[in-house]
Structure formats: C-alpha cells, structure tokens
Design a protein around this motif. Structure first.
Motif, PDB file in Angstrom:
ATOM      1  N   ASP A 215       0.843  -1.200   0.000  1.00 59.48           N
ATOM      2  CA  ASP A 215       0.000   0.000   0.000  1.00 59.48           C
ATOM      3  C   ASP A 215       0.880   1.252   0.000  1.00 59.48           C
ATOM      4  OD1 ASP A 215      -2.533   1.262   0.071  1.00 59.48           O
ATOM      5  OD2 ASP A 215      -2.227   1.744   2.175  1.00 59.48           O
ATOM      6  N   ASP A 216       1.966   1.192   0.753  1.00 57.61           N
ATOM      7  CA  ASP A 216       2.897   2.321   0.890  1.00 57.61           C
ATOM      8  C   ASP A 216       4.213   1.984   0.208  1.00 57.61           C
ATOM      9  OD1 ASP A 216       4.114   4.634   1.683  1.00 57.61           O
ATOM     10  OD2 ASP A 216       4.392   4.065   3.764  1.00 57.61           O
ATOM     11  N   ASN A 217       4.415   2.234  -1.094  1.00 59.88           N
ATOM     12  CA  ASN A 217       3.467   2.940  -1.917  1.00 59.88           C
ATOM     13  C   ASN A 217       3.465   2.369  -3.332  1.00 59.88           C
ATOM     14  OD1 ASN A 217       1.640   4.958  -2.723  1.00 59.88           O
ATOM     15  ND2 ASN A 217       3.316   6.262  -3.390  1.00 59.88           N
ATOM     16  N   ALA A 218       3.530   1.015  -3.451  1.00 59.69           N
ATOM     17  CA  ALA A 218       3.365   0.431  -4.786  1.00 59.69           C
ATOM     18  C   ALA A 218       2.005   0.851  -5.349  1.00 59.69           C
ATOM     19  CB  ALA A 218       3.468  -1.094  -4.704  1.00 59.69           C
ATOM     20  N   GLU A 249      11.646   8.589  -0.410  1.00 64.77           N
ATOM     21  CA  GLU A 249      10.632   9.353   0.337  1.00 64.77           C
ATOM     22  C   GLU A 249      10.685   9.010   1.817  1.00 64.77           C
ATOM     23  OE1 GLU A 249       6.551  10.084   2.087  1.00 64.77           O
ATOM     24  OE2 GLU A 249       7.680   8.235   1.953  1.00 64.77           O
ATOM     25  N   GLU A 250      10.946   7.734   2.088  1.00 64.21           N
ATOM     26  CA  GLU A 250      10.960   7.295   3.489  1.00 64.21           C
ATOM     27  C   GLU A 250      12.156   7.872   4.244  1.00 64.21           C
ATOM     28  OE1 GLU A 250       8.394   6.039   4.665  1.00 64.21           O
ATOM     29  OE2 GLU A 250       7.374   4.908   3.112  1.00 64.21           O
ATOM     30  N   TYR A 251      13.101   8.437   3.523  1.00 62.78           N
ATOM     31  CA  TYR A 251      14.201   9.175   4.141  1.00 62.78           C
ATOM     32  C   TYR A 251      13.884  10.661   4.098  1.00 62.78           C
ATOM     33  CZ  TYR A 251      17.388   5.213   4.542  1.00 62.78           C
ATOM     34  OH  TYR A 251      17.991   4.045   4.907  1.00 62.78           O
ATOM     35  N   LEU A 278       0.186  10.871  -4.896  1.00 62.03           N
ATOM     36  CA  LEU A 278      -0.523   9.648  -4.511  1.00 62.03           C
ATOM     37  C   LEU A 278       0.343   8.847  -3.557  1.00 62.03           C
ATOM     38  CD1 LEU A 278      -1.365   9.054  -8.193  1.00 62.03           C
ATOM     39  CD2 LEU A 278      -3.168   9.027  -6.467  1.00 62.03           C
ATOM     40  N   ASP A 279      -0.142   8.642  -2.355  1.00 64.16           N
ATOM     41  CA  ASP A 279       0.633   7.863  -1.382  1.00 64.16           C
ATOM     42  C   ASP A 279      -0.339   7.038  -0.544  1.00 64.16           C
ATOM     43  OD1 ASP A 279       2.609   6.864   0.219  1.00 64.16           O
ATOM     44  OD2 ASP A 279       3.365   8.806   0.915  1.00 64.16           O
ATOM     45  N   MET A 280      -0.356   5.732  -0.778  1.00 62.87           N
ATOM     46  CA  MET A 280      -1.235   4.789  -0.087  1.00 62.87           C
ATOM     47  C   MET A 280      -2.681   4.893  -0.585  1.00 62.87           C
ATOM     48  SD  MET A 280       0.385   5.302   3.709  1.00 62.87           S
ATOM     49  CE  MET A 280      -0.671   4.091   4.453  1.00 62.87           C
ATOM     50  N   VAL A 281      -2.940   4.275  -1.722  1.00 65.48           N
ATOM     51  CA  VAL A 281      -4.294   4.344  -2.296  1.00 65.48           C
ATOM     52  C   VAL A 281      -4.871   2.957  -2.559  1.00 65.48           C
ATOM     53  CG1 VAL A 281      -4.022   6.666  -3.266  1.00 65.48           C
ATOM     54  CG2 VAL A 281      -3.336   4.700  -4.638  1.00 65.48           C
TER      55      VAL A 281
HETATM   56 ZN   LIG Z   1       4.325   6.545   1.657  1.00 66.66          ZN
END
Ligand SMILES: [Zn+2]
Length: 380
Positions: A215-218, A249-251, A278-281
C-alpha cells in the motif's frame, strides 16, 4: 481482480529500501512501464545519507511481569550500549512526529538517579511499526528511541494510573550509511499547447525497511501509471504532465526535495503549476483529500464529482502536512493535492503486503487523478 504493477513491486521485488539493489530494480521496472506508454523517460540520480539497522529494536518488560513487547526501530535513533538499557517507565508528554497526523505519547526510560536513558514512542493508531526520526533527531534529543503500538500504550497507562512500577530493558542500534545512491524516475507527456507549464503527478516507489511496501506505496505508483495510460489514450494534454516516481521518500522526502531544489536552483520551479501526489491508495476506509491553498479546492472537488462521485466516503483536509512528496513543492507555494486512503493499520510493517490491496481503490484513485490532471492540464 489482480494488479500487475502493485503485485510486481511488492511481491516480485518486495522490500525496496532506498539505495538497495531492489530499489534500483523497481526504478528500472517503472521506467520500462513509462516507456511502454510512450513517455519521454529520464532518471534523476542523487546521493543521500541513509541508515543501517545493526541491532533490531527490542523491548523487554521486566516488571510487573516479564515478557517481550512487539517493537519497531527508528532510523537515525541513537544506539543503546550492547545489552540494552534498563530503567523505569515514566510518561513525559507528546512527541509531535508529524504535527496533526502523528502526535504520539512518549515515555522515558529513567535510571535510579532520574536520568532519561532512552525513549519509547507509542504509535496510537495501530501496532508497533518502524519509522524515522522525522528531522534526523533534532527535535528528539540525542537518545535511543523505539516504537510500540497502541496496545502497550494502554497497558502502560493503566499500570501507571494504578501506581504500579514498570521497568523495561530496551535495546536498539544503527548507524549512518553514507553515500547511498538512488533516483527519481521521470516520465514526461509533453504538452501540445503550453509545453512549458507543468503539472506533476507523483508518488514514491521506495518503502520502509522490513516492509513489502504494497500500500505504501506500490499502490500510488500503480495509480500514477494508470493515470498516465488514461491521459495518453485520451490523446495527451495542453500543458506538460510529468509523472514522477520519487526515490527515498521514506528518508525524509529526500527525492522530492532534491527534485524541487534542483528546479529552484535552475530558476525553473515556476514551470510547476500544480502537484497531484498519490501515497497509499490501495486500502483504508475513506478517501482523504488534502488540498491547499483553499482556493485550489474547487477544481479538485469538481474533478472528483465528475469521476468518482458517490464511490467512497471522501474527507477533506484543507491543509497539507509534511508527510509525503507534495510537501517540498507546496513549501515553495505550488498549489497541491494529496490523495490517500486512510487509515491503514499495516503502515510500515512487514504486513504491508499485496494481500491487503483492494485493486478497486487503486483504479478509482487513478480515475480521480486522471480527472484532476485533465482539468489542470487541459485535454488536447
Ligand atoms: Zn508513503
């Protein structure tokens, strides 16, 4: 219903920690998908300082009972000495991890002299997860940190309220990983009438450690590529649309900051008129639409009305928070919208896997994105 893209990124590739081999493979895969659509594709490479977990976070309850507590690691946390630290738990207040989104109760581990040896943050919306000290530790003080879940927070509260003493052993260790390299992947759909004006449609493709990042974030990358396909099939747009898969992004939003900063240095940032992030859709209960400034809301609302009206409970947040890749652009004054299905209890855990994904949500997020982008960029 299957989703090839989300499945490939989260299962075939799996954990895509920025700077890793899997991360590079994911970038190549996304670039390949963009090329298939006929977009002009380029990589924007950059180096960054990463983090390596050397001893996974552990928290052991010693008193009033003895048991292991499910615990997550925090990147950029100070390490404990080997063997850990032992002390009593004391509630010390709220840590504003991401203000208005993640405001987490904080407990100190205190020794006999009253010194704070380390801290425990409680993720109050779900179980323990891995995360990052959101400013590399500046607001946190140089100390060891771990994360526990909501359940343990409740346990601590009950015991402390009853006047019971809680003591724990906490162990965690990590170190900086300098000079890692990753990239943003940029697919351009050149505008037919106003090519110098750009709309960015984006999402990040990296994920946190020990996660499949489904989900986060494929899911967001999937929706972005579906929107790209739809706009190409409609014959393109008047303004240029840049589809950007951000790295790291996670950094602390490293990739999107690098992208925005580079444009600014080149005097090109004014080309960017809007950002759709779009992040977690691919899971969650309602579609949460963050949009700012408020004057930008109507265009987004009209596009949602036209594309996905009545499909989901939509909740509006008329401010943007520094939680994803819209932020470096919004900080520079670019009107932006962020789409997310919320809440998602498997955030930043190994359980963020493909079996949690509802493809229907990705498809609808793509439909909404296409409608917003069409309205902003104009159909050719
Ligand atoms: Zn994310």
């Amino acid at each position: 219903m299957e989703s090839e893209i989300t499945k490939y990124l989260s299962e075939t590739i799996g954990e895509r920690l920025a700077g890793s081999e899997a991360d590079r493979k994911a970038a190549e895969y996304i670039a390949g998908k963009m090329k298939e659509l006929g977009l002009e594709v380029e990589y924007q490479k950059f180096k960054f300082v990463g983090w390596e977990i050397t001893r996974k976070a552990r928290l052991e309850l010693l008193q009033p009972e003895q048991k292991e507590i499910l615990t997550g690691s925090l990147m950029f946390s100070e390490s404990t000495p080997e063997g850990g630290i032992i002390g009593k738990i004391k509630y010390v207040g709220i840590q504003y991890v991401i203000p208005k989104l993640f405001e987490w109760p904080k407990y100190a581990i205190v020794d006999d002299k009253g010194n704070h040896l380390g801290y425990i943050l409680a993720h109050i919306d779900g179980p323990a997860m891995n995360f990052v000290l959101t400013d590399m530790g500046k607001d946190y003080g140089c100390a060891p940190y771990v994360i526990v879940g909501q359940e343990i927070h409740t346990y601590f509260q009950e015991k402390l309220a009853a006047g019971e003493e809680i003591s724990v052993r906490m162990d965690t260790a990590g170190k900086h990983a300098p000079s890692l390299e990753t990239q943003n992947v940029i697919g351009t759909l050149r505008g037919s009438a106003l090519p110098d004006e750009e709309i960015i449609v984006c999402g990040h493709y990296d994920c946190g450690f020990e996660s499949h990042g489904a989900d986060d974030n494929a899911s967001g990358i999937d929706a972005m590529l579906r929107a790209a396909k739809a706009l190409v099939e409609k014959g393109g747009t008047k303004k240029t649309v840049k589809f950007v898969a951000f790295g790291a992004e996670e950094y602390l939003l490293y990739g999107s900051y690098y992208y925005a900063k580079t444009l600014k240095e080149q005097g090109q940032l004014a080309r960017v008129k809007n950002v759709i992030n779009l992040d977690m859709v691919g899971s969650g209960e309602f579609l949460w639409v963050w949009v700012a400034p408020e004057s930008f809301k109507q265009q987004v609302a009209d596009a949602l009305d036209q594309s996905i009206k009545g499909e989901f409970d939509i909740q509006w947040n008329l401010e943007l928070l520094p939680a994803s890749d819209h932020w470096p652009f919004f900080e520079e004054g670019v009107p932006s919208v962020h789409l997310i299905f919320w809440p998602y209890e498997y955030l930043h855990q190994e359980h963020d896997s493909y079996d949690k994904i509802e493809v229907d949500k990705i498809e609808k997020a793509a439909k909404a994105t296409t409608a917003i982008a069409e309205r902003l960029a104009g159909v050719s």
